[in-house]
Design a protein around this motif. Structure first.
Motif, PDB file in Angstrom:
ATOM      1  N   VAL A  51       0.844  -1.202   0.000  1.00 39.97           N
ATOM      2  CA  VAL A  51       0.000   0.000   0.000  1.00 39.97           C
ATOM      3  C   VAL A  51       0.878   1.250   0.000  1.00 39.97           C
ATOM      4  O   VAL A  51       1.817   1.351   0.794  1.00 39.97           O
ATOM      5  N   ILE A  52       0.563   2.187  -0.888  1.00 43.97           N
ATOM      6  CA  ILE A  52       1.203   3.500  -0.877  1.00 43.97           C
ATOM      7  C   ILE A  52       0.249   4.499  -0.224  1.00 43.97           C
ATOM      8  O   ILE A  52      -0.932   4.549  -0.570  1.00 43.97           O
ATOM      9  N   ILE A  53       0.772   5.279   0.728  1.00 45.08           N
ATOM     10  CA  ILE A  53      -0.044   6.271   1.431  1.00 45.08           C
ATOM     11  C   ILE A  53       0.541   7.660   1.183  1.00 45.08           C
ATOM     12  O   ILE A  53       1.703   7.934   1.461  1.00 45.08           O
ATOM     13  N   ASP A  54      -0.280   8.543   0.681  1.00 46.58           N
ATOM     14  CA  ASP A  54       0.074   9.920   0.367  1.00 46.58           C
ATOM     15  C   ASP A  54       0.196  10.740   1.659  1.00 46.58           C
ATOM     16  O   ASP A  54      -0.221  10.308   2.742  1.00 46.58           O
ATOM     17  N   CYS A  55       0.747  11.947   1.533  1.00 44.64           N
ATOM     18  CA  CYS A  55       0.715  12.909   2.627  1.00 44.64           C
ATOM     19  C   CYS A  55      -0.712  13.444   2.799  1.00 44.64           C
ATOM     20  O   CYS A  55      -1.531  13.360   1.896  1.00 44.64           O
ATOM     21  N   GLY A  56      -0.982  14.008   3.964  1.00 49.58           N
ATOM     22  CA  GLY A  56      -2.283  14.639   4.191  1.00 49.58           C
ATOM     23  C   GLY A  56      -2.924  14.186   5.476  1.00 49.58           C
ATOM     24  O   GLY A  56      -2.649  13.087   5.986  1.00 49.58           O
TER      25      GLY A  56
ATOM     26  N   SER B 240       5.003  10.452   3.928  1.00 42.58           N
ATOM     27  CA  SER B 240       4.420  11.246   5.003  1.00 42.58           C
ATOM     28  C   SER B 240       5.113  10.948   6.329  1.00 42.58           C
ATOM     29  O   SER B 240       5.084   9.812   6.816  1.00 42.58           O
ATOM     30  N   VAL B 241       5.686  11.976   6.948  1.00 43.67           N
ATOM     31  CA  VAL B 241       6.364  11.793   8.229  1.00 43.67           C
ATOM     32  C   VAL B 241       5.382  11.405   9.344  1.00 43.67           C
ATOM     33  O   VAL B 241       5.678  10.499  10.129  1.00 43.67           O
ATOM     34  N   PRO B 242       4.195  12.023   9.459  1.00 44.19           N
ATOM     35  CA  PRO B 242       3.250  11.576  10.483  1.00 44.19           C
ATOM     36  C   PRO B 242       2.817  10.117  10.303  1.00 44.19           C
ATOM     37  O   PRO B 242       2.636   9.399  11.296  1.00 44.19           O
TER      38      PRO B 242
ATOM     39  N   ALA C 152       9.826   6.976   1.501  1.00 46.56           N
ATOM     40  CA  ALA C 152      10.239   7.643   0.264  1.00 46.56           C
ATOM     41  C   ALA C 152      11.258   8.737   0.560  1.00 46.56           C
ATOM     42  O   ALA C 152      11.147   9.436   1.568  1.00 46.56           O
ATOM     43  N   PRO C 153      12.244   8.908  -0.312  1.00 49.79           N
ATOM     44  CA  PRO C 153      13.258   9.936  -0.103  1.00 49.79           C
ATOM     45  C   PRO C 153      12.783  11.292  -0.616  1.00 49.79           C
ATOM     46  O   PRO C 153      11.731  11.400  -1.240  1.00 49.79           O
ATOM     47  N   GLY C 154      13.609  12.315  -0.373  1.00 52.89           N
ATOM     48  CA  GLY C 154      13.318  13.617  -0.944  1.00 52.89           C
ATOM     49  C   GLY C 154      13.433  14.747   0.046  1.00 52.89           C
ATOM     50  O   GLY C 154      13.804  14.550   1.204  1.00 52.89           O
ATOM     51  N   GLU C 155      13.068  15.938  -0.398  1.00 51.26           N
ATOM     52  CA  GLU C 155      13.153  17.141   0.426  1.00 51.26           C
ATOM     53  C   GLU C 155      11.899  17.291   1.269  1.00 51.26           C
ATOM     54  O   GLU C 155      10.771  17.204   0.766  1.00 51.26           O
ATOM     55  N   TYR C 156      12.086  17.523   2.568  1.00 45.66           N
ATOM     56  CA  TYR C 156      10.958  17.666   3.490  1.00 45.66           C
ATOM     57  C   TYR C 156      10.258  19.002   3.266  1.00 45.66           C
ATOM     58  O   TYR C 156      10.893  20.043   3.127  1.00 45.66           O
ATOM     59  N   GLU C 157       8.906  18.940   3.257  1.00 47.86           N
ATOM     60  CA  GLU C 157       8.082  20.141   3.032  1.00 47.86           C
ATOM     61  C   GLU C 157       7.108  20.265   4.199  1.00 47.86           C
ATOM     62  O   GLU C 157       6.307  19.368   4.436  1.00 47.86           O
ATOM     63  N   ASP C 158       7.200  21.363   4.944  1.00 48.92           N
ATOM     64  CA  ASP C 158       6.506  21.449   6.229  1.00 48.92           C
ATOM     65  C   ASP C 158       4.994  21.548   6.097  1.00 48.92           C
ATOM     66  O   ASP C 158       4.266  21.030   6.947  1.00 48.92           O
ATOM     67  N   ASP C 159       4.478  22.215   5.047  1.00 46.28           N
ATOM     68  CA  ASP C 159       3.026  22.365   4.915  1.00 46.28           C
ATOM     69  C   ASP C 159       2.328  21.017   4.793  1.00 46.28           C
ATOM     70  O   ASP C 159       1.192  20.857   5.239  1.00 46.28           O
ATOM     71  N   THR C 160       2.999  20.053   4.160  1.00 44.54           N
ATOM     72  CA  THR C 160       2.412  18.718   4.024  1.00 44.54           C
ATOM     73  C   THR C 160       3.013  17.726   5.005  1.00 44.54           C
ATOM     74  O   THR C 160       2.527  16.608   5.127  1.00 44.54           O
TER      75      THR C 160
END
Length: 256
Positions: free
Chosen positions: A96-101, A122-124, A140-148
């Motif tokens: 299962v892939i889970i998106d941010c949000g 998603s960090v949470p 998943a790797p990448g640059e952390y974005e605080d709004d999401t």
């Protein structure tokens, strides 16, 4: 009233009235004008409002996105029900892939007893699932974005473009009258495009506030989905849109 509850109430007034007056809000909530100014400053730092001497007005730009903290206290009960309903689609053995949000986070709370593999940016979600022996967790790797509160970058999209999961659960900020799925940021849309393609079944998690809104960057259409999990009470126009886009609607109804 706690500050988070007051700010959500102010945000609801802003969405309806488009502007607010400091004196009126102070009287309504029984707090000082300085407290209200701090609340409005909180919104201004996110780009949601522009403050004036005596109040503030809503910024309605297509690239404006409320913070994760603000979104997390919106439609809490509905997100809980949507998450619970969506979890019924997950079976032991699934990848299962889970998106941010925040709705995706609510969904994650109902996966604790599943024997599955979860891939997420998603960090949470990571924090909720880490250490659970029955769940294999891939980050998943990448640059952390605080709004999401997640990894949102082109390297994140490249990672998802290599995957083939059983199910992907995706969120959105807006669904317009043409059935387009949109978000405020281009990088987020790029990640969601790759994320959607990586799932054999594509499931949208969306409360009713997302309908009728269009943001800067599109990443797909309702027609691309297999299921949309929403709460009851959608308008006839939205139900007709779902039917025209040939997406199966699953209603997250309160069982009590």
């Amino acid at each position: 009233m706690q500050s988070s509850d007051r700010r959500m109430s102010i945000y609801a007034i802003l969405q309806q009235e488009k502007k607010v007056v400091v004196n009126e809000l102070a009287e309504k909530f029984g707090v000082t004008k300085m407290t209200i100014r701090r609340d409005l400053s909180f919104f201004e730092k996110q780009g949601i409002v522009k403050t004036t001497y005596g109040g503030a007005y809503l910024t309605s730009g297509a690239s404006v996105e409320p913070s994760f903290q603000l979104k997390s206290v919106q439609m809490v009960d509905d997100k809980h029900l949507i998450g619970q309903k969506a979890a019924e689609l997950v079976e032991d053995g699934d990848t299962v892939i889970i998106d941010c949000g925040t709705t995706a986070l609510a969904f994650t709370q109902f996966l604790f007893d599943k024997k599955i593999m979860v891939i997420t940016n998603s960090v949470p979600v990571i924090n909720l699932l880490k250490g659970r022996r029955n769940i294999k967790l891939i980050v998943a790797p990448g640059e952390y974005e605080d709004d999401t509160q997640g990894m949102i970058s082109f390297s994140t999209a490249d990672f998802f473009s290599t995957l083939h999961a059983d199910k992907v659960f995706v969120s959105t900020q807006g669904i317009n009258e043409k059935g387009e799925l949109t978000v405020p940021k281009i990088a987020d849309a790029h990640v969601k495009q790759a994320l959607m393609k990586a799932g054999r079944q594509k499931i949208l998690l969306a409360d009713k506030t997302k309908f009728g809104q269009t943001f800067l960057a599109g990443y797909g259409r309702l027609a691309d989905l297999d299921f949309a999990v929403c709460q009851p009470g959608l308008s006839a126009d939205i139900l007709s849109l779902m039917d025209r886009q040939n997406v199966q609607l699953l209603l997250a109804e309160n069982r009590f």
